[in-house]
Design a protein around this motif. Sequence first.
Motif, short mmCIF file in Angstrom:
data_model
loop_
_atom_site.label_atom_id
_atom_site.label_comp_id
_atom_site.label_asym_id
_atom_site.label_seq_id
_atom_site.Cartn_x
_atom_site.Cartn_y
_atom_site.Cartn_z
N GLN A 91 -4.78 -7.05 12.95
CA GLN A 91 -3.41 -6.55 12.94
C GLN A 91 -3.21 -5.77 11.65
O GLN A 91 -3.45 -6.29 10.57
N TYR A 92 -2.78 -4.50 11.76
CA TYR A 92 -2.57 -3.71 10.56
C TYR A 92 -1.48 -2.68 10.80
O TYR A 92 -1.09 -2.41 11.93
N SER A 93 -1.01 -2.11 9.72
CA SER A 93 -0.04 -1.02 9.80
C SER A 93 -0.48 0.07 8.84
O SER A 93 -1.29 -0.15 7.95
N ILE A 94 0.08 1.26 9.05
CA ILE A 94 -0.19 2.37 8.15
C ILE A 94 1.11 2.67 7.42
O ILE A 94 2.14 2.92 8.05
N ASP A 95 1.07 2.58 6.08
CA ASP A 95 2.30 2.78 5.29
C ASP A 95 2.62 4.26 5.14
O ASP A 95 1.89 5.12 5.63
N GLU A 96 3.71 4.56 4.43
CA GLU A 96 4.18 5.95 4.27
C GLU A 96 3.14 6.85 3.61
O GLU A 96 3.10 8.04 3.85
N SER A 97 2.28 6.28 2.76
CA SER A 97 1.27 7.09 2.08
C SER A 97 0.01 7.29 2.92
O SER A 97 -0.93 7.94 2.49
N GLY A 98 -0.01 6.68 4.13
CA GLY A 98 -1.17 6.82 5.01
C GLY A 98 -2.23 5.74 4.82
O GLY A 98 -3.30 5.79 5.41
#
Length: 194
Positions: A58-65
């Motif tokens: 499970q992961y996400s990509i933050d605003e900086s990529g």
Amino acid sequence: MKNILYKYMSKFTSLNEEDQQNIVEGILIEEFKKGTVLLRQGDVPTKCFFVLKGCVRQYSIDESGKEVTSNFYTEEQAASIFNRHQESKPSAYTLTCLEDSTLVVGELNAEQDMLHKHSQLETMIRKMVEENLGEVQDELTSFIASNPEERYKALLRKRPHLLTRVPQHQLASYLGMTPESLSRIKKRVHSSDN
């Protein structure tokens, strides 16, 4: 694989053998190849998953990529994104198979029918969620209060199998550090053990 489901159900409910068999027969079990994306960040979840064999990240990509890993689900763990309060809310996470995986796949829109058909299932799910929530709260409290080396040692105690199943850069992200820091910590911890 179904034996795992029977064992798991027995842990959380007192369903008789016939009811357990009826539930298990109605469950969809699918195999997924390594790299399969089960849910993309931004999509509305329609399914939930329970790992019988394999590993799901499970992961996400933050605003900086930058990718930020928040969990790994392995055998006998549920990989679900809960949006009960807003059913059409997009997922903040991506779920991806890190290994060839065998998963129970549940359709979220069919859940009410299943619960109506098997009333004790709701009690079982509630108990599972309560246990899981307690573990998550304990892990978060420990994570916040610990330094990177303590986080790594906790991982060695609680989930050592992840060290051989997960790429180091993803493990480092999960522990809140850079891969270089993880490398130094591993060397330090393992040299002090010798």
